[in-house]
Design a protein around this motif. Structure first.
Motif, PDB file in Angstrom:
ATOM      1  N   SER A 255     -18.042  10.583  -4.626  1.00  0.00           N
ATOM      2  CA  SER A 255     -16.593  10.381  -4.539  1.00  0.00           C
ATOM      3  C   SER A 255     -16.049  10.337  -5.958  1.00  0.00           C
ATOM      4  N   PRO A 256     -14.880  10.914  -6.199  1.00  0.00           N
ATOM      5  CA  PRO A 256     -14.332  10.903  -7.562  1.00  0.00           C
ATOM      6  C   PRO A 256     -13.985   9.496  -8.006  1.00  0.00           C
ATOM      7  N   MET A 257     -14.268   9.185  -9.273  1.00  0.00           N
ATOM      8  CA  MET A 257     -13.966   7.856  -9.820  1.00  0.00           C
ATOM      9  C   MET A 257     -12.874   7.900 -10.872  1.00  0.00           C
ATOM     10  N   SER A 258     -12.883   8.932 -11.697  1.00  0.00           N
ATOM     11  CA  SER A 258     -11.904   9.025 -12.773  1.00  0.00           C
ATOM     12  C   SER A 258     -11.821  10.470 -13.223  1.00  0.00           C
ATOM     13  N   GLY A 259     -10.914  10.721 -14.166  1.00  0.00           N
ATOM     14  CA  GLY A 259     -10.791  12.057 -14.725  1.00  0.00           C
ATOM     15  C   GLY A 259     -10.011  13.021 -13.866  1.00  0.00           C
ATOM     16  N   SER A 260      -9.374  12.521 -12.833  1.00  0.00           N
ATOM     17  CA  SER A 260      -8.595  13.372 -11.945  1.00  0.00           C
ATOM     18  C   SER A 260      -7.264  12.713 -11.647  1.00  0.00           C
ATOM     19  N   ALA A 261      -6.227  13.514 -11.574  1.00  0.00           N
ATOM     20  CA  ALA A 261      -4.908  12.964 -11.253  1.00  0.00           C
ATOM     21  C   ALA A 261      -4.837  12.521  -9.806  1.00  0.00           C
ATOM     22  N   ASP A 262      -5.690  13.103  -8.976  1.00  0.00           N
ATOM     23  CA  ASP A 262      -5.689  12.785  -7.553  1.00  0.00           C
ATOM     24  C   ASP A 262      -7.077  12.338  -7.140  1.00  0.00           C
ATOM     25  N   LEU A 263      -7.252  11.053  -6.850  1.00  0.00           N
ATOM     26  CA  LEU A 263      -8.520  10.548  -6.356  1.00  0.00           C
ATOM     27  C   LEU A 263      -8.545  10.516  -4.832  1.00  0.00           C
ATOM     28  N   VAL A 264      -7.378  10.280  -4.228  1.00  0.00           N
ATOM     29  CA  VAL A 264      -7.307  10.121  -2.781  1.00  0.00           C
ATOM     30  C   VAL A 264      -7.661  11.414  -2.064  1.00  0.00           C
ATOM     31  N   GLY A 265      -7.094  12.525  -2.507  1.00  0.00           N
ATOM     32  CA  GLY A 265      -7.322  13.804  -1.835  1.00  0.00           C
ATOM     33  C   GLY A 265      -8.786  14.189  -1.748  1.00  0.00           C
ATOM     34  N   PRO A 266      -9.493  14.306  -2.880  1.00  0.00           N
ATOM     35  CA  PRO A 266     -10.914  14.669  -2.812  1.00  0.00           C
ATOM     36  C   PRO A 266     -11.758  13.649  -2.065  1.00  0.00           C
ATOM     37  N   ALA A 267     -11.435  12.348  -2.204  1.00  0.00           N
ATOM     38  CA  ALA A 267     -12.224  11.318  -1.521  1.00  0.00           C
ATOM     39  C   ALA A 267     -12.057  11.428  -0.009  1.00  0.00           C
TER      40      ALA A 267
ATOM     41  N   ARG B 119      -9.204   2.119  -5.581  1.00  0.00           N
ATOM     42  CA  ARG B 119      -9.345   1.284  -4.383  1.00  0.00           C
ATOM     43  C   ARG B 119      -8.687   1.961  -3.185  1.00  0.00           C
ATOM     44  N   ARG B 120      -7.519   2.536  -3.423  1.00  0.00           N
ATOM     45  CA  ARG B 120      -6.810   3.199  -2.331  1.00  0.00           C
ATOM     46  C   ARG B 120      -7.619   4.403  -1.824  1.00  0.00           C
ATOM     47  N   SER B 121      -8.248   5.134  -2.732  1.00  0.00           N
ATOM     48  CA  SER B 121      -9.012   6.311  -2.317  1.00  0.00           C
ATOM     49  C   SER B 121     -10.227   5.915  -1.478  1.00  0.00           C
ATOM     50  N   LYS B 122     -10.915   4.850  -1.863  1.00  0.00           N
ATOM     51  CA  LYS B 122     -12.083   4.417  -1.095  1.00  0.00           C
ATOM     52  C   LYS B 122     -11.661   3.887   0.274  1.00  0.00           C
ATOM     53  N   LEU B 123     -10.556   3.158   0.308  1.00  0.00           N
ATOM     54  CA  LEU B 123     -10.047   2.642   1.583  1.00  0.00           C
ATOM     55  C   LEU B 123      -9.677   3.775   2.536  1.00  0.00           C
ATOM     56  N   LEU B 124      -8.850   4.694   2.060  1.00  0.00           N
ATOM     57  CA  LEU B 124      -8.355   5.760   2.927  1.00  0.00           C
ATOM     58  C   LEU B 124      -9.477   6.701   3.360  1.00  0.00           C
ATOM     59  N   ALA B 125     -10.453   6.909   2.487  1.00  0.00           N
ATOM     60  CA  ALA B 125     -11.589   7.754   2.864  1.00  0.00           C
ATOM     61  C   ALA B 125     -12.411   7.094   3.965  1.00  0.00           C
ATOM     62  N   GLU B 126     -12.652   5.796   3.843  1.00  0.00           N
ATOM     63  CA  GLU B 126     -13.448   5.128   4.877  1.00  0.00           C
ATOM     64  C   GLU B 126     -12.690   5.039   6.198  1.00  0.00           C
TER      65      GLU B 126
ATOM     66  N   CYS C  46     -16.722  -2.040  -1.998  1.00  0.00           N
ATOM     67  CA  CYS C  46     -16.003  -3.306  -1.810  1.00  0.00           C
ATOM     68  C   CYS C  46     -14.524  -3.125  -2.143  1.00  0.00           C
ATOM     69  N   ALA C  47     -14.205  -2.044  -2.852  1.00  0.00           N
ATOM     70  CA  ALA C  47     -12.798  -1.723  -3.112  1.00  0.00           C
ATOM     71  C   ALA C  47     -12.044  -1.492  -1.811  1.00  0.00           C
ATOM     72  N   ALA C  48     -12.758  -1.147  -0.747  1.00  0.00           N
ATOM     73  CA  ALA C  48     -12.131  -0.949   0.564  1.00  0.00           C
ATOM     74  C   ALA C  48     -12.107  -2.239   1.382  1.00  0.00           C
ATOM     75  N   ALA C  49     -12.601  -3.325   0.775  1.00  0.00           N
ATOM     76  CA  ALA C  49     -12.618  -4.623   1.450  1.00  0.00           C
ATOM     77  C   ALA C  49     -12.069  -5.701   0.513  1.00  0.00           C
ATOM     78  N   THR C  50     -10.981  -5.373  -0.177  1.00  0.00           N
ATOM     79  CA  THR C  50     -10.364  -6.305  -1.122  1.00  0.00           C
ATOM     80  C   THR C  50      -9.510  -7.324  -0.389  1.00  0.00           C
ATOM     81  N   PRO C  51      -9.795  -8.610  -0.549  1.00  0.00           N
ATOM     82  CA  PRO C  51      -8.960  -9.625   0.117  1.00  0.00           C
ATOM     83  C   PRO C  51      -7.583  -9.717  -0.535  1.00  0.00           C
ATOM     84  N   PRO C  52      -6.635 -10.384   0.108  1.00  0.00           N
ATOM     85  CA  PRO C  52      -5.283 -10.487  -0.456  1.00  0.00           C
ATOM     86  C   PRO C  52      -5.262 -11.146  -1.835  1.00  0.00           C
ATOM     87  N   GLU C  53      -4.257 -10.815  -2.614  1.00  0.00           N
ATOM     88  CA  GLU C  53      -4.078 -11.365  -3.951  1.00  0.00           C
ATOM     89  C   GLU C  53      -4.123 -12.889  -3.899  1.00  0.00           C
TER      90      GLU C  53
END
Length: 281
Positions: free
Chosen positions: A45-57, A112-119, A82-89
């Motif tokens: 899954s892409p981590m950095s270096g891309s303007a769009d992480l959500v799309g590829p993930a 975090r959003r990319s890992k959540l939406l992908a899962e 765990c980025a897809a299981a982040t508890p509230p602030e």
């Protein structure tokens, strides 16, 4: 991985496995790669270096699942986070696999959003499919490295060893890369793992404790100093939402269902640092 392209080097042991190349953003090669495959571990899954992480993930995950289902694969184990299981602030205490990140929450970055939406997309797609799905949610992955390329979380250890003037008050939920791999294999083969999420975390450590484990400077920087520095240092901006986060995760489910027993986080940190020093020479 930092790229949407999945690449492997030539096998270290000839004849043990076949190396293919595929791209998360293209259908090319996936049908051929899935032929005769019983299990799929989707770890890229892409981590950095891309303007769009959500799309590829997200789309990459769906592409892998679609071809796996079409090929009659028995099970797919997907590396979430765990980025897809982040508890509230502001949360404290220990959390488990029932937590899902709020994509509109404070401090939820693109990764975090990319890992959540992908899962989430994976679970939705795999409803009522014959192929079973399991997701593994690692925390900060440390441990011995094979290469200094695409080090991900290990850059934290590298920076501490480099002599930081102080460390931000950031908590890390640590897992050893070897233990994360072991959990993937257990999730792949255990019949009862089908349809389950598994947290892959050993222990929680503040960055100052990590630094002390490495005999490195461990003075904690005040939060306002980190926030001020982030105004001019772009690489520090992702740290701001993490300041003061003191929640941890439990691996009780993975231990009870799969017999998973991760090593102590301090051992992981020390061995990661030793590996970095060895690779630098």
């Amino acid at each position: 991985m930092s790229s949407a392209t999945v690449r492997s080097r030539r096998p270290a042991v000839p004849g043990r496995y076949e190396v293919v190349e595929a791209d998360l953003t293209s259908d090319a090669g996936w049908a051929e790669a899935m032929k005769g495959v019983r299990y799929v571990l989707h770890v890229a899954s892409p981590m950095s270096g891309s303007a769009d992480l959500v799309g590829p993930a997200r789309e990459g995950t769906l592409r892998v699942l679609r071809f796996a289902v079409e090929a009659g694969v028995e099970r797919v184990v997907m590396t979430s986070s765990c980025a897809a299981a982040t508890p509230p602030e502001g949360s404290t205490g220990s959390f488990d696999e029932t937590v899902w990140t709020d994509p509109s929450g404070v401090g939820i970055d693109e990764y975090r959003r990319s890992k959540l939406l992908a899962e989430q997309a994976a679970w939705e797609f795999m409803r009522h499919k014959d192929t079973s799905l399991v997701t593994v949610l690692p925390g900060a992955v440390f441990g011995p490295i094979q290469t200094r390329a695409n080090m991900g979380s290990v850059r934290v250890i590298e920076r501490i060893l480099g002599g930081m003037p102080g460390v931000p008050r950031i908590g890390l939920n640590i897992v050893d890369v070897r233990d994360a791999a072991d959990l993937h294999v257990r999730a792949m083969t255990a019949p009862d793992a089908a349809g389950e999420r598994f947290i892959a975390v050993s222990e929680f450590m503040w960055m100052a404790d990590v630094a002390r484990s490495l005999d490195a400077p461990s003075r904690e920087l005040p939060n306002f100093v980190v926030r001020a520095a982030s105004l001019v240092a772009k690489d520090m901006r992702p740290l701001v939402p993490m300041l003061g986060r003191g929640y941890s995760y439990t691996h009780a489910k993975a231990s009870s269902m799969l017999g998973w027993a991760p090593r102590p986080a301090r051992d992981t940190v020390v061995e990661c640092a030793a590996s970095l020093r060895q690779r630098a020479s």
